[in-house]
Design an enzyme around this catalytic site. Sequence first.
Site, PDB file in Angstrom:
ATOM      1  NE  ARG A  19      -4.220   8.711   2.054  1.00 22.69           N
ATOM      2  CZ  ARG A  19      -3.643   8.526   0.883  1.00 22.69           C
ATOM      3  NH1 ARG A  19      -2.623   7.685   0.753  1.00 22.69           N
ATOM      4  NH2 ARG A  19      -4.044   9.196  -0.189  1.00 22.69           N
ATOM      5  CB  CYS A 244       2.709   5.989  -2.531  1.00 26.53           C
ATOM      6  SG  CYS A 244       1.970   4.353  -2.436  1.00 26.53           S
ATOM      7  CG  ASN A 253       0.308  14.226  -1.732  1.00 26.72           C
ATOM      8  OD1 ASN A 253       0.913  13.562  -0.921  1.00 26.72           O
ATOM      9  ND2 ASN A 253      -0.715  13.769  -2.405  1.00 26.72           N
TER      10      ASN A 253
HETATM   11  P1  HMG Z   1      -2.970  -9.062   2.145  1.00 25.41           P
HETATM   12  O1  HMG Z   1      -1.756  -9.518   2.874  1.00 25.41           O
HETATM   13  O2  HMG Z   1      -3.127  -9.514   0.745  1.00 25.41           O
HETATM   14  O3  HMG Z   1      -4.346  -9.368   2.900  1.00 25.41           O
HETATM   15  O4  HMG Z   1      -3.004  -7.486   2.204  1.00 25.41           O
HETATM   16  P2  HMG Z   1      -4.854 -10.462   3.855  1.00 25.41           P
HETATM   17  O5  HMG Z   1      -6.343 -10.389   3.784  1.00 25.41           O
HETATM   18  O6  HMG Z   1      -4.157 -11.775   3.562  1.00 25.41           O
HETATM   19  O7  HMG Z   1      -4.396  -9.965   5.309  1.00 25.41           O
HETATM   20  C1  HMG Z   1      -3.061  -9.934   5.736  1.00 25.41           C
HETATM   21  C2  HMG Z   1      -3.001  -9.422   7.164  1.00 25.41           C
HETATM   22  O8  HMG Z   1      -3.496  -8.079   7.222  1.00 25.41           O
HETATM   23  C3  HMG Z   1      -3.880 -10.239   8.105  1.00 25.41           C
HETATM   24  O9  HMG Z   1      -3.280 -10.163   9.387  1.00 25.41           O
HETATM   25  C4  HMG Z   1      -5.157  -9.452   8.135  1.00 25.41           C
HETATM   26  O10 HMG Z   1      -5.908  -9.636   9.304  1.00 25.41           O
HETATM   27  C5  HMG Z   1      -4.660  -8.023   8.058  1.00 25.41           C
HETATM   28  P3  HMG Z   1      -2.392 -11.385   9.964  1.00 25.41           P
HETATM   29  O11 HMG Z   1      -3.301 -12.577   9.926  1.00 25.41           O
HETATM   30  O12 HMG Z   1      -1.221 -11.536   9.027  1.00 25.41           O
HETATM   31  O13 HMG Z   1      -2.019 -10.906  11.313  1.00 25.41           O
HETATM   32  N1  HMG Z   1      -5.606  -7.088   7.436  1.00 25.41           N
HETATM   33  C6  HMG Z   1      -5.936  -5.910   7.963  1.00 25.41           C
HETATM   34  N2  HMG Z   1      -5.568  -5.302   9.111  1.00 25.41           N
HETATM   35  C7  HMG Z   1      -6.103  -4.089   9.360  1.00 25.41           C
HETATM   36  N3  HMG Z   1      -6.969  -3.470   8.516  1.00 25.41           N
HETATM   37  C8  HMG Z   1      -7.342  -4.045   7.361  1.00 25.41           C
HETATM   38  C9  HMG Z   1      -6.823  -5.325   7.056  1.00 25.41           C
HETATM   39  N4  HMG Z   1      -6.987  -6.154   6.006  1.00 25.41           N
HETATM   40  C10 HMG Z   1      -6.235  -7.234   6.252  1.00 25.41           C
HETATM   41  N5  HMG Z   1      -8.174  -3.405   6.536  1.00 25.41           N
HETATM   42  C11 HMG Z   1      -4.107  -5.355   2.165  1.00 25.41           C
HETATM   43  C12 HMG Z   1      -4.029  -6.730   1.557  1.00 25.41           C
HETATM   44  C13 HMG Z   1      -4.968  -4.500   1.267  1.00 25.41           C
HETATM   45  C14 HMG Z   1      -4.726  -5.452   3.556  1.00 25.41           C
HETATM   46  C15 HMG Z   1      -2.663  -4.769   2.256  1.00 25.41           C
HETATM   47  O14 HMG Z   1      -2.047  -4.910   1.027  1.00 25.41           O
HETATM   48  C16 HMG Z   1      -2.622  -3.336   2.687  1.00 25.41           C
HETATM   49  O15 HMG Z   1      -3.000  -3.007   3.801  1.00 25.41           O
HETATM   50  N6  HMG Z   1      -2.161  -2.413   1.789  1.00 25.41           N
HETATM   51  C17 HMG Z   1      -2.145  -1.016   2.125  1.00 25.41           C
HETATM   52  C18 HMG Z   1      -1.413  -0.260   1.073  1.00 25.41           C
HETATM   53  C19 HMG Z   1      -1.469   1.217   1.355  1.00 25.41           C
HETATM   54  O16 HMG Z   1      -2.062   1.704   2.309  1.00 25.41           O
HETATM   55  N7  HMG Z   1      -0.815   1.987   0.444  1.00 25.41           N
HETATM   56  C20 HMG Z   1      -0.776   3.409   0.540  1.00 25.41           C
HETATM   57  C21 HMG Z   1      -2.073   4.068   0.174  1.00 25.41           C
HETATM   58  S1  HMG Z   1      -2.366   4.187  -1.592  1.00 25.41           S
HETATM   59  C22 HMG Z   1      -1.593   5.647  -2.086  1.00 25.41           C
HETATM   60  O17 HMG Z   1      -0.861   6.221  -1.335  1.00 25.41           O
HETATM   61  C23 HMG Z   1      -1.943   6.242  -3.424  1.00 25.41           C
HETATM   62  C24 HMG Z   1      -2.917   7.444  -3.315  1.00 25.41           C
HETATM   63  O18 HMG Z   1      -2.378   8.477  -2.501  1.00 25.41           O
HETATM   64  C25 HMG Z   1      -3.215   8.004  -4.713  1.00 25.41           C
HETATM   65  C26 HMG Z   1      -1.958   8.270  -5.564  1.00 25.41           C
HETATM   66  O19 HMG Z   1      -1.050   9.000  -5.122  1.00 25.41           O
HETATM   67  O20 HMG Z   1      -1.934   7.732  -6.670  1.00 25.41           O
HETATM   68  C27 HMG Z   1      -4.252   7.003  -2.694  1.00 25.41           C
HETATM   69 MG    MG Z   2      -0.907   9.966  -3.217  1.00 25.49          MG
END
Ligand code: HMG
Ligand code: MG
Length: 302
Positions: A19, A244, A253
Amino acid sequence: MINRADLPEFVEIVEVGPRDGLQNEKSLVSVEDKVALVDQLSATGLSKIEVGSFVSPKWVPQMANSDQVLAQIKRHQNICYSALTPNLRGFEDAVDANVDEVAVFGAASESFTQKNINCSIAESLERFSPIFTEAKKRNIPVRGYVSCVLGCPYEGQISHQSVIDVCDSLLNMGCYQISLGDTIGVGTPLATQALLSAVLSRFPKEKIAMHFHDTYGQALANVLASLQQGIACFDASVAGLGGCPYAKGASGNLATEDLIYMLNNMQINTGVDLDLLIAAGQDISQKLQRLNNSKVGQACSS
Ligand code: HMG
Ligand code: MG
């Protein structure tokens, strides 16, 4: 002086390579290659593997095939296969894909929360709330991430209080554990110790895991500082894959191989077979046509 008697006997590793490791890859990694990676990892003795994310494919295209990966891996009964879920929609998709556990992901920084999940910290907690209700009904454990605990790519320093506040909310909502993320790898051992002193004055150490990125080569030193404060759960990524997409400058990582090598030689048990892990790291590095980012992987494969 490091006193072995003060360190944990056993450390749990959460393997986040499939992931956190792959989410930042520019070209799409095939389902077949992801499945092969998870299957190799499953054979190493790891007990927890984060397989993918159920997030918007527009935001993180690389994770769009997580359902297929979960459908095709060979599951081992004693391994927990988990995925990230930012909202109820993601949770439901993850449940359909038969995950054993989900993780919600928040941050201690307002700006990072906006960039990463397009809402404020308060709104993120509201979005997570129905996940806890549904997860409880289905008996699915929820882990929580808090990002940017040792610094933010947009805001710089982050206060301990901001970290504690988000941890407090997530634990109250029902997370069984919080993984504190040094998302951009800026932490150093004294900063880690200061953060953990503050956090552990509020929450039991069993509730806290650490998630280090190795951008500045500080991850293992930070692990040691954490072990000395009794932390016994760490996230790591095979071959040091990762980054990220919403944290500029976040490199891979901490490499799982490097972590296991250090723990093995400190007589801290992890249950993980280092040779099998090194082989998995070499294979995925070759498939991605990149240098293996694990120092131990490099040393043992040349
Ligand atoms: P948004 O644009 O604010 O949400 O995104 P929305 O509800 O308006 O939806 C926008 C579009 O996404 C729509 O589709 C929804 O249907 C779709 P459209 O109508 O435009 O075709 N949608 C989804 N599709 C699939 N699965 C879903 C989903 N939800 C909405 N669950 C949202 C908000 C949270 C969805 C977006 O910002 C997003 O997906 N962000 C992901 C960010 C991410 O994955 N970042 C990396 C992981 S975090 C990380 O790496 C840190 C970590 O490792 C710890 C560390 O290192 O600190 C964990
Ligand atoms: Mg991370």
